[in-house]
Motif scaffolding. Structure first.
Motif, PDB file in Angstrom:
ATOM      1  N   PHE A 163       0.547  -1.678  -0.162  1.00  0.00           N
ATOM      2  CA  PHE A 163       0.227   0.312   0.244  1.00  0.00           C
ATOM      3  C   PHE A 163       0.921   1.521   0.023  1.00  0.00           C
ATOM      4  N   ALA A 164       0.264   2.086  -0.524  1.00  0.00           N
ATOM      5  CA  ALA A 164       1.136   3.868  -0.978  1.00  0.00           C
ATOM      6  C   ALA A 164       2.005   3.888   0.758  1.00  0.00           C
ATOM      7  N   ALA A 165       0.858   3.840   1.829  1.00  0.00           N
ATOM      8  CA  ALA A 165       1.520   4.351   2.587  1.00  0.00           C
ATOM      9  C   ALA A 165       2.702   3.648   3.959  1.00  0.00           C
ATOM     10  N   LYS A 166       3.232   2.588   3.622  1.00  0.00           N
ATOM     11  CA  LYS A 166       3.369   1.432   4.035  1.00  0.00           C
ATOM     12  C   LYS A 166       4.831   0.933   3.363  1.00  0.00           C
ATOM     13  N   ILE A 167       4.463   1.494   2.083  1.00  0.00           N
ATOM     14  CA  ILE A 167       5.947   1.449   1.599  1.00  0.00           C
ATOM     15  C   ILE A 167       6.333   3.013   1.588  1.00  0.00           C
ATOM     16  N   ASP A 168       5.248   3.840   1.299  1.00  0.00           N
ATOM     17  CA  ASP A 168       6.585   5.510   2.021  1.00  0.00           C
ATOM     18  C   ASP A 168       7.041   5.199   3.134  1.00  0.00           C
ATOM     19  N   THR A 169       6.662   4.706   4.066  1.00  0.00           N
ATOM     20  CA  THR A 169       6.845   4.348   6.147  1.00  0.00           C
ATOM     21  C   THR A 169       8.271   3.711   5.574  1.00  0.00           C
ATOM     22  N   PHE A 170       8.128   2.530   4.846  1.00  0.00           N
ATOM     23  CA  PHE A 170       9.102   1.885   4.403  1.00  0.00           C
ATOM     24  C   PHE A 170      10.427   2.243   4.285  1.00  0.00           C
ATOM     25  N   LEU A 171      10.287   3.055   2.768  1.00  0.00           N
ATOM     26  CA  LEU A 171      11.124   3.693   2.088  1.00  0.00           C
ATOM     27  C   LEU A 171      12.240   4.603   2.879  1.00  0.00           C
ATOM     28  N   ALA A 172      12.003   4.908   3.952  1.00  0.00           N
ATOM     29  CA  ALA A 172      12.186   6.315   5.030  1.00  0.00           C
ATOM     30  C   ALA A 172      12.757   5.293   5.970  1.00  0.00           C
ATOM     31  N   GLU A 173      12.345   4.509   6.171  1.00  0.00           N
ATOM     32  CA  GLU A 173      13.711   3.856   7.254  1.00  0.00           C
ATOM     33  C   GLU A 173      14.895   3.676   6.801  1.00  0.00           C
ATOM     34  N   GLU A 174      15.908   4.062   7.187  1.00  0.00           N
ATOM     35  CA  GLU A 174      17.399   4.118   7.433  1.00  0.00           C
ATOM     36  C   GLU A 174      17.769   2.836   6.786  1.00  0.00           C
ATOM     37  N   GLY A 175      18.870   2.908   5.866  1.00  0.00           N
ATOM     38  CA  GLY A 175      19.212   2.170   4.693  1.00  0.00           C
ATOM     39  C   GLY A 175      18.394   1.315   3.921  1.00  0.00           C
ATOM     40  N   VAL A 176      17.026   1.648   3.709  1.00  0.00           N
ATOM     41  CA  VAL A 176      16.035   0.623   2.904  1.00  0.00           C
ATOM     42  C   VAL A 176      16.558   1.528   1.522  1.00  0.00           C
TER      43      VAL A 176
END
Lengths: 270, 270
Positions: free
Chosen positions: B55-68
């Motif tokens: 989902f868009a929101a989950k991907i956004d959060t994931f991409l904001a993680e360090e190193g991702v």
């Protein structure tokens, strides 16, 4: 014992076993046991059994077990086909043997603690399988009772009963008073009564084995929920925080596994 | 990284994520990771990731993680609605983030054992959740590798991956040669190589702590299936049988719990 064949899925005598998959009957004040081992434990428990239902072959085998005819002497036993039971229960019940009992009043805290030396106290354990596992592990490793703090799932839910191997029906449990923000006050009388309360948490330097090294007479392990663990306020009401050593870069253990290790460490010294 | 919105449930780019509930994709040579923690572990593993979906929101959060961002730099990322993913996967995937990778050759036994001091060897463990739990517990308590004897379930099955918290993607594992009736011959080279092989079984008088009291350099715990346990022929190929003490009248522990306690006892001495 009265064996009755039932062919009509709408027969009201099957109501305790209806729609188990979705609604569970525990909300209606019932306890459901599945399979011969757990049905037997329900029959031997303090919960008044209403009826047994099963496939003919499974009932025959069950009735041939030592002691079972006496246990079921006054009970209705409904013989049904696999298809009919699947339709009534809402899923294919391959174990082929079920019993339903009414609930009974839970023990009081004083009753549950009578003669106890080792107990577990749960906070926020919302998963029925974890609850079931904790009872199974507790029974296997000489834990005497389980106390529920706030926000725990129902130990008499069908899935808890099954995962516990029926030990939720045997091991005493009781509920501590209070809401999620006040229940920790219920821990004070335990401390006053000589219990060593040990919070299981990864966030401490004290090792579990150190917290038990002097083999205290009465020990209560506090176990929190899978994600956040115990609340700070619950831990503050305990004398010790102790951890199971974990490899670097790994998560904490599943809470039922952590509890099992604590029970093992306690039993290890005896 | 290429973010692509997909609105058509029939889009072939979603094929790796299709019908996960029933068929699983592991039969098609894929490894599926669910949720940010496990997706990240898959990205960091040796398994070549094909695509990420979420989902868009989950991907956004994931991409904001360090190193991702570095980890996903060369990967297609498909943004879908919750409804579409539910339709494709076959169930409501509330975690909202999935990745699919191709499998890689398992390690050889020699590779898995390189530098190892503590391992587990499984026989007949057919339950994916138990396999997953064993990997989670092994990773948490400094077990170095898992070896599979005969008749075990696939550790890369989606449910195993999930229950393991992704540790099946990190901890080395390998397969011992042989059929259910011959694989125990594969244990001989381990004995010759200085491993102490310890069969976990309730049917012995030797306590687990006794079997480890001299803190042997290299230890392998053998764990059998939930019901019957280890085969006699496997146990005969080990030097020691050891038990976890159980309360009278109770069943043995769940096998993943028993393994966890063995891992704990091993780590306890160090």
């Amino acid at each position: 014992m009265a064996l009755t064949h039932i062919d009509d899925p709408a027969d009201p005598r099957l109501d305790p076993f209806r729609d188990l998959k979705h609604s569970d009957q525990s909300g209606k004040g019932l306890v459901i046991a599945e399979g011969p081992l757990i049905v037997r434990r329900l029959l031997e428990s303090r919960y008044p059994v209403r009826a047994i239902v099963g496939f003919a072959a499974k009932i025959d085998t069950f009735l041939a077990e030592e002691g079972v005819p006496e246990l079921v002497a006054d009970l209705p036993i409904y013989v049904v086909s696999r298809e009919l039971l699947a339709e009534v229960a809402g899923f294919d019940m391959h174990r082929g043997l079920l019993a339903a009992a009414d609930r009974a009043e839970p023990a009081t805290v004083a009753e549950a603690l009578e003669g106890a030396k080792t107990i577990a106290i749960l906070e926020g354990v919302g998963d029925h399988e974890n609850i079931g596992s904790i009872f199974r592990n507790a029974a296997g490793m000489e834990v005497d009772a389980i106390l529920f703090g706030a926000a725990c799932a129902d130990p008499l839910y069908r899935r808890s009963v099954r995962v516990s191997m029926g030990h939720v029906l045997r091991l005493p449990f009781a509920y501590l008073d209070g809401s999620p923000t006040t229940w920790h006050h219920s821990l004070k009388p335990l401390v006053d009564d000589g219990w060593r309360l040990i919070s299981l948490t990864p966030n401490t330097e004290t090792l579990l084995k150190g917290a038990l090294a002097d083999n205290p007479e009465k020990v209560a392990f506090l176990v929190g929920s899978e994600g956040p663990g115990l609340t700070e306020r619950a831990m503050r009401a305990t004398q010790v925080r102790a951890k199971i050593p974990m490899a670097e870069g790994t998560d904490s253990l599943n809470l039922a596994t952590a509890a099992a290790i604590a029970f093992y460490e306690r039993q290890r010294a005896n």
